[in-house]
Scaffold this active site. Sequence first.
Site, mmCIF file in Angstrom:
data_model
loop_
_atom_site.group_PDB
_atom_site.id
_atom_site.type_symbol
_atom_site.label_atom_id
_atom_site.label_comp_id
_atom_site.label_asym_id
_atom_site.label_seq_id
_atom_site.Cartn_x
_atom_site.Cartn_y
_atom_site.Cartn_z
ATOM 1 N N GLY A 191 0.814 -1.276 0.040
ATOM 2 C CA GLY A 191 -0.137 0.127 0.109
ATOM 3 C C GLY A 191 0.737 1.322 -0.104
ATOM 4 O O GLY A 191 0.256 2.363 0.218
ATOM 5 N N THR A 192 2.062 1.197 -0.234
ATOM 6 C CA THR A 192 2.837 2.301 -0.115
ATOM 7 C C THR A 192 2.970 3.066 -1.578
ATOM 8 O O THR A 192 3.815 3.935 -1.585
ATOM 9 C CB THR A 192 4.328 2.073 0.397
ATOM 10 O OG1 THR A 192 4.796 1.035 -0.325
ATOM 11 C CG2 THR A 192 4.206 1.824 1.830
ATOM 12 N N GLU A 411 -11.245 3.378 30.576
ATOM 13 C CA GLU A 411 -10.807 4.615 29.753
ATOM 14 C C GLU A 411 -10.306 5.911 30.535
ATOM 15 O O GLU A 411 -9.357 6.587 29.954
ATOM 16 C CB GLU A 411 -11.948 4.948 28.686
ATOM 17 C CG GLU A 411 -12.574 3.801 27.795
ATOM 18 C CD GLU A 411 -11.201 3.190 26.979
ATOM 19 O OE1 GLU A 411 -10.190 3.918 26.641
ATOM 20 O OE2 GLU A 411 -11.222 1.798 26.935
ATOM 21 N N ASP A 486 -5.087 -4.885 25.810
ATOM 22 C CA ASP A 486 -4.131 -3.775 26.780
ATOM 23 C C ASP A 486 -2.966 -4.879 26.897
ATOM 24 O O ASP A 486 -1.727 -4.492 26.773
ATOM 25 C CB ASP A 486 -4.660 -3.241 27.743
ATOM 26 C CG ASP A 486 -5.726 -2.206 27.340
ATOM 27 O OD1 ASP A 486 -5.685 -1.812 25.959
ATOM 28 O OD2 ASP A 486 -6.744 -1.761 27.962
#
Length: 600
Positions: A191-192, A411, A486
């Site tokens: 995708g570059t 959060e 996390d």
Amino acid sequence: MAVFMILFFGPDLLASATTQHIDYSTLLTRVQAHQVRTVSVGSDGTITGTLTKGARFTTQAPLWALTTGDLASRLENDGVQVSAYQQSDTLRQLIVSLLPTLLFLGAAVWIGRRMQGGLTGGGSGGLGGLLRTKGRVTDAERPATRFTDVAGYEGIKQEIREVVDYLQRPDRYRRAGARGPRGVLLMGPPGTGKTLLARAVAGEARVPFFAMEGSAFVEMFVGLGASRVRDLFAQARQAAPAIIFVDEIDAIGGRRGVGAVAGHDEHEQTLNQLLAEMDGFSGDSSVVVLANTNRPEVLDPALLRPGRFDRQVQVPLPALADRERILYVHARDKCLATDVNLSKIARATPGFSGADLANLVNEAALRAARADRDELSAADFDQARDRLVLGQRDESSVLLPTEQRTVAVHESGHALVAALAPNADPVAKVTILPSGMALGVTHQLPEDERRLYNEAYLTDSLAVRLAGRAAELVVFGQASTGAGDDLAGATRLAVRMVREFGLSDRLGPVAYPVPSSTYLDAEAPDRPYAEATQRMVDHEVARLLRTAEQHAIDLLQRHRRALDELTGRLLEEETVDGQAVYEIAGRPATPTTLVPKEAS
């Protein structure tokens, strides 16, 4: 075919035209009147014969007449000459016996004509069409893509532009004794814009441009790939100077004798032919090969040496300035609202490729179209980014009150520790609206594009990732399953800190990088160290994670009032801006970050 029809069906048709059809009662009447001379009885009851006057007739006798002997006695008493015959389906037998032979002869004639036409170069079928390359010749005047359509990557475009300039004005380089490159290999993550750069070369060059996929050389028949390579280079030399572009060259350029393709004759013959064409006895500097890949580690070393791919150009993920230019290119035909800041959007998309940024702009346009608006607002881009990073927001997902409070506390812990930690990235937004698999999200917006990370930044990053679990421990005294992602992300970071970056006092300044793909997220399962070292790595990873979690717990305990205030604000508004987070934490809205130490 006409002679065949006449010979086999003509007599029957002629006989049928001169034969009179009568019923069985008429036959008995004429036998009684002595008007029948001969009779032939078929196996299915069909009776044919001749009358005394020479006329032919046919009729169908009932079954009882053949089994009771009534007809036989009448014919015998009248002196009629009687015969019998076995009836057969001549047409069916003929077709069954001759059809395979006819099909075989027809197939032989068809294959012969196709092979003759292919070997003499006529048409695109036959053996010649099978051996012929599938390369596409692109007219230099027709492509619409130019280097101006490729945002950023100025150094890369300059290298490729020099190749095009060499083909257009070779005398300029020969006077200086310079030899032009044989090949340019574009390497980078998916995708570059590697293929986009190749299309820009086709648009800028005033020379023939041959484009072909690497997989087009691979066939099940041994030797076809090598034949197509020869044919492709022969066409390019006839049109020289010319450029050959091979998309995904790793399909044919993999290492010989290594991996799953070891000993595969077709693969090795194709690669050997490509090596010979690029820099063999028939080497020709008027043909330049341009190729791209996102798997350079699997390419054969002979393909990468000077004289074949002289230049290996890295096409990395776009930096901050390049992302901003790419967004301008994709948004130039869009109507943007006054609140859209492409620089801010570029900062909010670290790690996005050019294709990801194009998808981001398109997703924002889709959201504006669904709302029946012509202008794209900043909210459209924010929601499009959340959609691409986190997944579709589920409006029907309703959490229990206890779950919603847990998510808000979780959060709030992430956001407060990020705002209080001196080296963490700034907080941009906090929300407890479910998106994809995430029940809530804390967005951090890097101030600058980082290429070097010091130990303090990585340590604070661990604390921020574990801050949600730490907040649950501070408020509820126990953790929940919401911290699974996390913990996984923090563990991966801690493992790299210990195993690759040498940030462990116990393990020391050593690195054990696991072999992996250069640009693809695929790690090898093997580890290049002993079990004892693995135990030390596990111990140090656990130590780093426990230290980071305790640091987050201490910060939240000292700012418990801010934690409760932010939790209540999230429960009330569901989404809180980063400015409000810093106001609640009592910190400036733009926290200062430490400058990384110089590294040799």
